[in-house]
Design an enzyme around this catalytic site. Sequence first.
Site, PDB file in Angstrom:
ATOM      1  N   SER A 293      -3.259   2.000  -2.294  1.00 28.04           N
ATOM      2  CA  SER A 293      -2.561   0.741  -2.054  1.00 28.04           C
ATOM      3  C   SER A 293      -3.427  -0.456  -2.407  1.00 28.04           C
ATOM      4  O   SER A 293      -2.911  -1.503  -2.811  1.00 28.04           O
ATOM      5  CB  SER A 293      -2.101   0.644  -0.603  1.00 28.04           C
ATOM      6  OG  SER A 293      -3.203   0.717   0.286  1.00 28.04           O
ATOM      7  N   GLU A 294      -4.755  -0.351  -2.250  1.00 32.07           N
ATOM      8  CA  GLU A 294      -5.660  -1.439  -2.616  1.00 32.07           C
ATOM      9  C   GLU A 294      -7.012  -0.920  -3.058  1.00 32.07           C
ATOM     10  O   GLU A 294      -7.440   0.177  -2.659  1.00 32.07           O
ATOM     11  CB  GLU A 294      -5.877  -2.423  -1.448  1.00 32.07           C
ATOM     12  CG  GLU A 294      -4.770  -3.431  -1.235  1.00 32.07           C
ATOM     13  CD  GLU A 294      -3.912  -3.121  -0.040  1.00 32.07           C
ATOM     14  OE1 GLU A 294      -3.011  -3.923   0.259  1.00 32.07           O
ATOM     15  OE2 GLU A 294      -4.122  -2.068   0.585  1.00 32.07           O
ATOM     16  N   ALA A 295      -7.671  -1.737  -3.865  1.00 35.16           N
ATOM     17  CA  ALA A 295      -9.082  -1.537  -4.229  1.00 35.16           C
ATOM     18  C   ALA A 295      -9.759  -2.896  -4.162  1.00 35.16           C
ATOM     19  O   ALA A 295      -9.129  -3.934  -4.400  1.00 35.16           O
ATOM     20  CB  ALA A 295      -9.217  -0.942  -5.629  1.00 35.16           C
TER      21      ALA A 295
ATOM     22  N   HIS B 185      -6.695  -4.359   5.829  1.00 37.15           N
ATOM     23  CA  HIS B 185      -7.512  -3.142   5.774  1.00 37.15           C
ATOM     24  C   HIS B 185      -8.553  -3.213   4.662  1.00 37.15           C
ATOM     25  O   HIS B 185      -9.681  -2.716   4.840  1.00 37.15           O
ATOM     26  CB  HIS B 185      -6.616  -1.881   5.728  1.00 37.15           C
ATOM     27  CG  HIS B 185      -6.460  -1.190   4.431  1.00 37.15           C
ATOM     28  ND1 HIS B 185      -5.531  -1.570   3.494  1.00 37.15           N
ATOM     29  CD2 HIS B 185      -7.108  -0.120   3.902  1.00 37.15           C
ATOM     30  CE1 HIS B 185      -5.600  -0.752   2.453  1.00 37.15           C
ATOM     31  NE2 HIS B 185      -6.551   0.136   2.669  1.00 37.15           N
TER      32      HIS B 185
END
Length: 290
Positions: A46-48, A77
């Site tokens: 979902s994210e980096a 997060h």
Amino acid sequence: MRMRPFQQVDVFTATPYLGNPLAVVLDGSGLSTQQMQAFTNWTNLSEATFLLPPEHPEADYKVRIFCPGRELPFAGHPTLGSCHAWLGAGGRPQGEHIVQECGAGLVRIRRDAASGKLAFAAPPLRKSGPLPEAEVELIARGLGLARTDIVAHAWCDNGPNWRGVMLRSSEQVLALRPDAAVLAGLDVGVVGPRGKVGVAGPRAAGDDCAFEVRAFFPGNNGMAEDPVTGSLNAALAQWLVGAGLAPERYVASQGTALGRAGRVHVERAPDGTTWIGGHSVTCIAGEVRL
């Protein structure tokens, strides 16, 4: 390209693989926006995030946060996971709090030495107040609910453009099956009381969480669900505590419907700051070619 230090961190859990994973490139220097976006898309997470030297004199480090297809000014997060990785790599804050520089500005992060939990000071809401009634009716239809099932609602925009709705029970929240065609283009956060307000009696006794939270947003294959969402929980806390719908200190559960066990610790301090915290654990450490 060269090898760069890398961690994959699970956030809002002390147990590996039960939270929300994050890819952290600990040295993002020299990478273009296009390279960062391409790597983020490749991770299928979902994210980096990409850590950089700070530009603001009060910041300890700078982070750029990406999700598939776009860069985010702030996300919860990734903030805690990036800080966990930075500390694990030897980072030392200048002052009492760690200060992260990101697209939304400076974000303070505090560390509990006893528990190991990190917590960020929630950024101010960019938009608040009740949602338009037409959107509430659309959300109800997209979640398969009657309009009367939504007992409260509000804009929860602190970077990501969340719309928050509250249901009567955690059972309703966990039973939701969103309709991607109806909800196309909307980011929806759903919260329902757990414990004492929940319908199931046995669950009420001794439940460690006050709310069950789910987060839905448009994805590549219809409506996607986020396992544990710091930005949404931060905005929900500011709304719910401010409106008297939640106590000033509580724990929210998220990810249950996905087989996760995320725990988000919420506290509104006497000075009015809302702190959003939890555990993080490193699952993968090594190098990545970028």
